[in-house]
Design an enzyme around this catalytic site. Sequence first.
Site, PDB file in Angstrom:
ATOM      1  N   LYS A   1      97.122 115.088  91.858  1.00  0.00           N
ATOM      2  CA  LYS A   1      96.787 113.995  92.466  1.00  0.00           C
ATOM      3  C   LYS A   1      95.635 113.110  91.601  1.00  0.00           C
ATOM      4  CE  LYS A   1      97.621 113.443  96.721  1.00  0.00           C
ATOM      5  NZ  LYS A   1      99.117 113.093  97.045  1.00  0.00           N
TER       6      LYS A   1
ATOM      7  N   ARG B   1      78.112  85.574  61.998  1.00  0.00           N
ATOM      8  CA  ARG B   1      78.836  85.594  62.893  1.00  0.00           C
ATOM      9  C   ARG B   1      78.349  86.267  64.305  1.00  0.00           C
ATOM     10  NH1 ARG B   1      84.249  89.515  61.921  1.00  0.00           N
ATOM     11  NH2 ARG B   1      82.893  91.443  61.594  1.00  0.00           N
TER      12      ARG B   1
ATOM     13  N   HIS C   1      86.573  88.495  69.791  1.00  0.00           N
ATOM     14  CA  HIS C   1      86.178  87.412  68.822  1.00  0.00           C
ATOM     15  C   HIS C   1      85.521  86.173  69.682  1.00  0.00           C
ATOM     16  CE1 HIS C   1      88.638  89.503  65.907  1.00  0.00           C
ATOM     17  NE2 HIS C   1      90.008  89.482  66.664  1.00  0.00           N
TER      18      HIS C   1
ATOM     19  N   GLN D   1      83.778  98.459  61.598  1.00  0.00           N
ATOM     20  CA  GLN D   1      84.022  99.646  61.280  1.00  0.00           C
ATOM     21  C   GLN D   1      82.656 100.218  61.125  1.00  0.00           C
ATOM     22  OE1 GLN D   1      86.190  97.235  60.249  1.00  0.00           O
ATOM     23  NE2 GLN D   1      88.327  98.078  60.098  1.00  0.00           N
TER      24      GLN D   1
ATOM     25  N   THR E   1      99.946 118.195  95.319  1.00  0.00           N
ATOM     26  CA  THR E   1      98.787 117.340  95.172  1.00  0.00           C
ATOM     27  C   THR E   1      98.008 117.112  96.406  1.00  0.00           C
ATOM     28  OG1 THR E   1     100.342 115.400  95.291  1.00  0.00           O
ATOM     29  CG2 THR E   1     100.621 116.477  93.057  1.00  0.00           C
TER      30      THR E   1
END
Lengths: 314, 314, 314, 314
Positions: free
Chosen positions: D15, D178, D263, D235, D60
Amino acid sequence: MTVPTTILGQNQYGKAENRVVKITRDGATHHIKDLNVSVALSGDLDEVHYSGSNANVLPTDTTKNTVFAFAKEQGVESAEEFGIALARHFVDATEPIRTARIRIEEYEWERIDLDGGAAPHSFVRRGQEIRTAQIRYDGTDVQVLSGLKGLTVLNSTDSEFWGYIKDRYTTLKEDYDRILATEVGAVWRHGPAGSPGAESGSGSGSTDTDWNASYGAVKQQMLRTFAETYSLSLQQTLYQMGSQVLGHRPELEEIRFSMPNKHHFKADLAPFGIANEAADGAVYIAADRPYGLIEATVLREGAEALIPPDMTNL
Amino acid sequence: MTVPTTILGQNQYGKAENRVVKITRDGATHHIKDLNVSVALSGDLDEVHYSGSNANVLPTDTTKNTVFAFAKEQGVESAEEFGIALARHFVDATEPIRTARIRIEEYEWERIDLDGGAAPHSFVRRGQEIRTAQIRYDGTDVQVLSGLKGLTVLNSTDSEFWGYIKDRYTTLKEDYDRILATEVGAVWRHGPAGSPGAESGSGSGSTDTDWNASYGAVKQQMLRTFAETYSLSLQQTLYQMGSQVLGHRPELEEIRFSMPNKHHFKADLAPFGIANEAADGAVYIAADRPYGLIEATVLREGAEALIPPDMTNL
Amino acid sequence: MTVPTTILGQNQYGKAENRVVKITRDGATHHIKDLNVSVALSGDLDEVHYSGSNANVLPTDTTKNTVFAFAKEQGVESAEEFGIALARHFVDATEPIRTARIRIEEYEWERIDLDGGAAPHSFVRRGQEIRTAQIRYDGTDVQVLSGLKGLTVLNSTDSEFWGYIKDRYTTLKEDYDRILATEVGAVWRHGPAGSPGAESGSGSGSTDTDWNASYGAVKQQMLRTFAETYSLSLQQTLYQMGSQVLGHRPELEEIRFSMPNKHHFKADLAPFGIANEAADGAVYIAADRPYGLIEATVLREGAEALIPPDMTNL
Amino acid sequence: MTVPTTILGQNQYGKAENRVVKITRDGATHHIKDLNVSVALSGDLDEVHYSGSNANVLPTDTTKNTVFAFAKEQGVESAEEFGIALARHFVDATEPIRTARIRIEEYEWERIDLDGGAAPHSFVRRGQEIRTAQIRYDGTDVQVLSGLKGLTVLNSTDSEFWGYIKDRYTTLKEDYDRILATEVGAVWRHGPAGSPGAESGSGSGSTDTDWNASYGAVKQQMLRTFAETYSLSLQQTLYQMGSQVLGHRPELEEIRFSMPNKHHFKADLAPFGIANEAADGAVYIAADRPYGLIEATVLREGAEALIPPDMTNL
């Protein structure tokens, strides 16, 4: 900051969810392909993680541009072919990139119906299931997974559930006539070219398949088997669906399903003196959460299981 | 706490989003109605707000039970009829309740296709638009609004946009061949019985309409007009859709649309030396946000505007 | 196509969901405003609907550009001030535009906590409620609505529900100790400048308010009243919240709430021989659908009700 | 139907999305735990797939009941401990069940602030990240993964991106200042008890950890590292976050991140003669799709990579 002794493990990057619409004109008759394309690249990328040097990084923005340029230059016959072309490009054209995985969602449109027939350049979105594809290319082999998600089906009878384990926490009543409903998510793996189901006899990657025909046949086989299976459990229905799809489609090796049990509980109208039996046509409460969730892979005998268990939907 | 001099204004309450599924059996052939029903009641309810006395409150739990009981006792011919029966019940049977508003979403299913024809009790959800209805009853009059939402349509040509105001902040280029796409949300108001379009000549509330037939015809007229209109602006297309619907459906008085302009921008492939012109079949970026949003009401001449401007989707 | 005799009713258009982020630098310390701005314009726009002439149309693309340009040129002190400037601009600068409505959602960020204090230019999104504002300007008057949505609150006791109407369909048990939880959606209307709560004595539009301070105080008053009200019904709690907000904030005239009753049902553990009483600390099932939905307006005595009943969330 | 030669592969069921709220009372002071618990069981379950026999199936529905009963009987100290107790129960008490996987989402609440301090039993949902946990138990070993999702962070400077590969499809301009923003999804693996970071020296399963303290420390370390890393690529930031978390938390072996690059594009205001430079505080467009997506695992040196690459969020 202190630098502990850690290393980089599996990693990938790329631009996700590029929403590409390609119109093809054949005189006044237009055709439409509507895709959501996600790119994930792996390769010689340790340095960008360790030092931030981007010398080996093809920017995700460039992968986006490539998706749109390829859609124009090569067209989009099928999600699978388009994905194969993209995957090959990223690996073959960019030295540090060793593996590319392209995932695609496709949204189907149908022509608007006019009195005189189908409209030539006017469409309405079908809105039923979402078609999916995943292509992996490692410089040598192409692996193609196709799939769908969001295909909601319901049998209003021919479903039972009984004979299960009862323990201290069991309160569920056995049921000999229930609704069985699920929202099918499925991913199926195409065998390599040269395997019994492939239409050409050489080369790596089952790239000669008629992907659109195969998709349509798989979907229809799933629907038919769902409808025709007298069900004692959702697992049984799932297995039948997988087994019949593999039985009818020799180009496939393996299929994995994720099928939530969309519970429909009979409304309890007894307090109001109203009978509500399945046999007479009942009223049900369509429940949201929690829901049973059934996941399983069905394989052609002798095939290798390559679809990851945690991949429920592409 | 200090008690400032404040008073209660408009108020309503009820159980929202009752997910009712009604199966009707005709031998082995089953029929399905799949609804999401929301109840809102108003009336002599000042005291529950001022002092917390529930003496005039029919619990929302009871309104839920009533929805399920009515689905069994009365069946569900159409969302509109079902909503009318519910609205009348709440007002007529419960003294302090003076007004009831029932809102319904309906999800359509189609039969699974088998080799020998349509499956008798196996269904796949269509998944295209959501059908809607709103019924208001004040003890005397029934007002019925019908509608739909999520109907996504696209013309791949026959759309232009030029000749607009240019100010300091305008950068948009004029376009003589663009994609026009929108997700139609619409609400239309049925005239009272006895009006030109009603099928019976007396009584309050246009309760003799064939609601399902009317709905299907309105949807088809919308699609057809969208396809057949050569568009100079989305507003023009909207107005044509409304005007044609009212022109072909005498039972309707008024229709309101909410139509987001689902922008498809031509991908800029010039930096790569690739032409991407509409005339040759172009590649487009399907954008998410922001989007133009066009909303307007179209009325039969002489009719009163009764659909609130802020009601974009039921 | 036949042209039935129809006319255009209320209409508006503009660019919706412009996602504007404004960074303001004060040396190394940066400030952030994160908005979602939707523009809707009305005016002399019949012709674009009837014939497609765009001669009176300021393109939605231009309204988008204007939003971003204004964010830079004027800055963003508060959603309300920013919206007022935009609304005035569109009406005052563009002849055919007679009315502008600006709707804004605002997402709040907080500074990341470093050992030496708050980070100067690093933020984590708070993620609690969404702040909203709506500004309407018709060339003469400015009407400002402020609001919030998604503020989820829960009292784990001090809530009862009993003494309600019982009819044939009532099965609910009375409850003397229940969880009361809701997700507050609220919209409040600021009085015009010159009214008792306004800080300046002249001019149209309450444009001298400290909007951010007012918002914070309203939210805190709502939370406090929710916590301190011993509740016999969600309606009573709602009214107290509205009454206390108006009592403490003289700049406000009217407030409207939409409060779903987020039901928490006590799990039935009796079949397992486990007691589950509120008094001992119980386990609850947090239900999704259906849910009670309570909506009401609270007004300062003598004020006019101007918030539309169907406006539950901006 | 023909029965092709197929076999069953990996499968699991249970479930999903049990919404458990546990209130603990300490006099007038209450505590709340708010969980979404999903159960997946594997074992001797071929027959239910092949023939529909449920003889080995714990329904379930029973797994759902067990979740709620355990919440009452055992309480909920942490998602991890609760999941361990459930996983052990399903495998140890039900013969055909060999493996249990419990996934939990946790929603955090904070006390409403009153003048006299924190409210004793009134809460507002924090709404920031969702805490996650996954416990797998196979009858011998317990594997615990903890995680979070939806933690949105932003640096308004100290981020550059340049020096990347340029190919035919590259149009991106290098950027020396940025915005860097992402929505962190992370999953981290706890070492077995007895490993350097474990607090007890024997037994399988790191079940003596202070899970809540560990979670809080990991989250704070992530935020701090995100803020303090001068970033040349997302990264690099990701790797620093992983490395610092492992460096400061000896109980962890491995961490995997999924970080979409949210972005923020500088609005192009040049056509209006408005400068919009980062150094002066700029206006940005927060974009939806497409987005860069960066995924990677960071490992303690010598540790085995056990978190599946495709597991981006629990």
